[in-house]
Write a protein that holds these residues in place. Structure first.
Motif, short mmCIF file in Angstrom:
data_model
loop_
_atom_site.label_atom_id
_atom_site.label_comp_id
_atom_site.label_asym_id
_atom_site.label_seq_id
_atom_site.Cartn_x
_atom_site.Cartn_y
_atom_site.Cartn_z
N MET A 13 0.86 -1.19 0.00
CA MET A 13 0.00 0.00 0.00
C MET A 13 0.89 1.24 0.00
O MET A 13 1.46 1.61 1.02
CB MET A 13 -0.91 0.00 1.23
CG MET A 13 -1.90 1.15 1.26
SD MET A 13 -2.88 1.17 2.77
CE MET A 13 -4.54 1.08 2.12
N ARG A 14 1.02 1.88 -1.16
CA ARG A 14 1.87 3.05 -1.30
C ARG A 14 1.25 4.24 -0.59
O ARG A 14 0.07 4.24 -0.26
CB ARG A 14 2.03 3.35 -2.81
CG ARG A 14 3.42 3.67 -3.26
CD ARG A 14 3.52 3.65 -4.76
NE ARG A 14 2.36 4.25 -5.42
CZ ARG A 14 2.10 4.12 -6.71
NH1 ARG A 14 2.89 3.40 -7.48
NH2 ARG A 14 1.05 4.69 -7.24
N ILE A 15 2.04 5.30 -0.35
CA ILE A 15 1.55 6.44 0.42
C ILE A 15 0.40 7.14 -0.29
O ILE A 15 -0.55 7.61 0.35
CB ILE A 15 2.70 7.45 0.72
CG1 ILE A 15 2.24 8.53 1.69
CG2 ILE A 15 3.26 8.04 -0.57
CD1 ILE A 15 1.86 8.05 3.05
N ASP A 16 0.42 7.20 -1.62
CA ASP A 16 -0.70 7.83 -2.34
C ASP A 16 -1.96 6.97 -2.26
O ASP A 16 -3.08 7.49 -2.21
CB ASP A 16 -0.33 8.13 -3.79
CG ASP A 16 0.10 6.87 -4.54
OD1 ASP A 16 0.97 6.16 -4.02
OD2 ASP A 16 -0.44 6.61 -5.64
N SER A 17 -1.77 5.64 -2.20
CA SER A 17 -2.92 4.75 -2.03
C SER A 17 -3.52 4.91 -0.64
O SER A 17 -4.75 4.90 -0.47
CB SER A 17 -2.50 3.29 -2.25
OG SER A 17 -1.98 3.11 -3.55
N LEU A 18 -2.65 5.06 0.37
CA LEU A 18 -3.14 5.29 1.73
C LEU A 18 -3.88 6.63 1.81
O LEU A 18 -4.94 6.73 2.45
CB LEU A 18 -1.97 5.27 2.72
CG LEU A 18 -2.30 5.55 4.18
CD1 LEU A 18 -3.28 4.51 4.72
CD2 LEU A 18 -1.04 5.58 5.03
N ALA A 19 -3.35 7.65 1.14
CA ALA A 19 -4.00 8.97 1.13
C ALA A 19 -5.38 8.89 0.46
O ALA A 19 -6.36 9.46 0.96
CB ALA A 19 -3.12 9.99 0.42
#
Length: 358
Positions: free
Chosen positions: A176-182
């Motif tokens: 889960m990449r940071i943009d996906s988490l955002a």
């Protein structure tokens, strides 16, 4: 100004843009970047201060100018308005341009500070003066990153906690990449007094992000992929966020799935981060979601979200079912040389969002 207290987790972000999360207490030794140093010197110091590890592994406070002198060489070239008149077309990498041997460089590390080693390496480079100013700046930056260890001390946030763990082992976060988490948080639309049911297979990062947003003003019923851990603080991200007791009390760790159905109020959100048996969860717990409730699912497999989408359509109880993905690419933004970064993570997973109407 807030200071660093005993047993507080902090983020160390260095001149390579790498980071490490450490707990600060007296005489705490940390191994990082071929150094082993005592972070106990940070006790009762302010956040956003700058430090350097010297040749004896002592931690010394430095100024912001000294730190950024080692990290911001590209902008220094632009600010100087240097005219570029040369090219690198006559330079060839035959691995013989450095006169210093590996043994000599290792000896220098024991005798001199990082800045002095960088000067020695530059002076003994046969091709340095033939490079363009841009290439010189890039060369100096690489050498400073290699031989000088300096860092900022930052408060832990979900962003730097995620970044540190993702660089170390992305599989623990289910990629889960940071943009996906955002995007996961944006689609969840969490507000105060929400009653959230969350399934987390991202090592606690998703729960930490939700808890940070709620700030204790709501309830989080949490199911982890691994039920063997008995305490919330056994999950590193939750521990590293330095949550106060009020926030920790708002998180209920569910070990027996039968506890989910014992809720007195319906859940306002059903959030799933990472790989679970999605269709079974939807079938079993959809009736526990309140009307107007939000369902968000993250998965690395598009096919699994299509199955969930078809299942939700067949219930006739959900509206605006969307399957999305996100794309993130870092850019170097500098005069005459703006371009995407060469290395990037090409895949951030997929997200499904829908609203329960009845």
């Amino acid at each position: 100004m807030e200071t660093i207290e005993e047993d507080t987790w902090v983020c160390l972000e260095d001149n390579r843009n790498e980071s490490k999360i450490v707990k600060v207490h007296e005489k705490k030794m940390v191994a990082w970047r071929k150094h082993k140093f005592d972070v106990g010197v940070l006790l009762h110091k302010q956040y956003n201060t700058f430090w350097k590890v010297d040749k004896t592994n002592a931690v010394i406070e430095i100024t912001s100018d000294q730190f950024y002198d080692n990290t911001d060489l590209d902008n220094q070239i632009d600010d100087a308005k240097i005219e570029i008149t040369k090219t690198n077309k006559e330079l060839f990498d035959f691995n013989d341009s450095q006169k210093l041997t590996q043994e000599e460089i290792l000896s220098l590390k024991q005798q001199k500070e990082g800045e002095e080693i960088v000067d020695e390496v530059i002076q003994n480079s046969l091709t340095f003066e033939k490079k363009t100013e841009f290439s010189k700046a890039k060369y100096i930056k690489r050498k400073k990153e290699k031989y000088i260890c300096c860092f900022m001390v930052l408060k832990t946030t979900i962003e730097n906690v995620h970044k540190t763990q993702f660089l170390e082992s992305p599989q623990k976060l289910n990629f889960m990449r940071i943009d996906s988490l955002a995007l996961f948080m944006q689609l969840s639309s969490i507000s105060q007094n929400s009653n959230i049911l969350i399934f987390d297979n991202a090592n606690g990062v998703a729960v930490s992000a939700v808890a940070e947003r709620l700030d204790g003003e709501g309830s989080i019923s949490t199911v982890f992929w691994n039920h063997t851990k008995a305490n919330l603080k056994d999950y590193w991200p939750i521990q590293q966020m330095n949550f106060n007791e009020n926030i920790l009390k708002s998180i209920k760790l569910i070990k027996n799935l039968e506890e989910i159905e014992k809720t007195q109020n319906k859940y306002t959100h059903l959030l799933i981060a990472g790989e679970f048996k999605f269709t079974e969860i939807i079938e079993k717990y959809l009736n526990l979601i309140a009307v107007g409730g939000i369902i968000v699912v993250f998965s690395t497999y598009l096919e699994k979200l299509h199955e969930v989408s078809e299942q939700l359509l067949s219930t006739n109880s959900c509206s605006k079912i969307e399957v999305l993905d996100s794309f993130l690419r870092y850019y170097q933004v500098l005069e005459n040389r703006t371009h995407p970064k060469v290395e990037m993570n090409a895949f951030g997973g997929y997200l499904l969002q829908t609203y329960k109407l009845k």
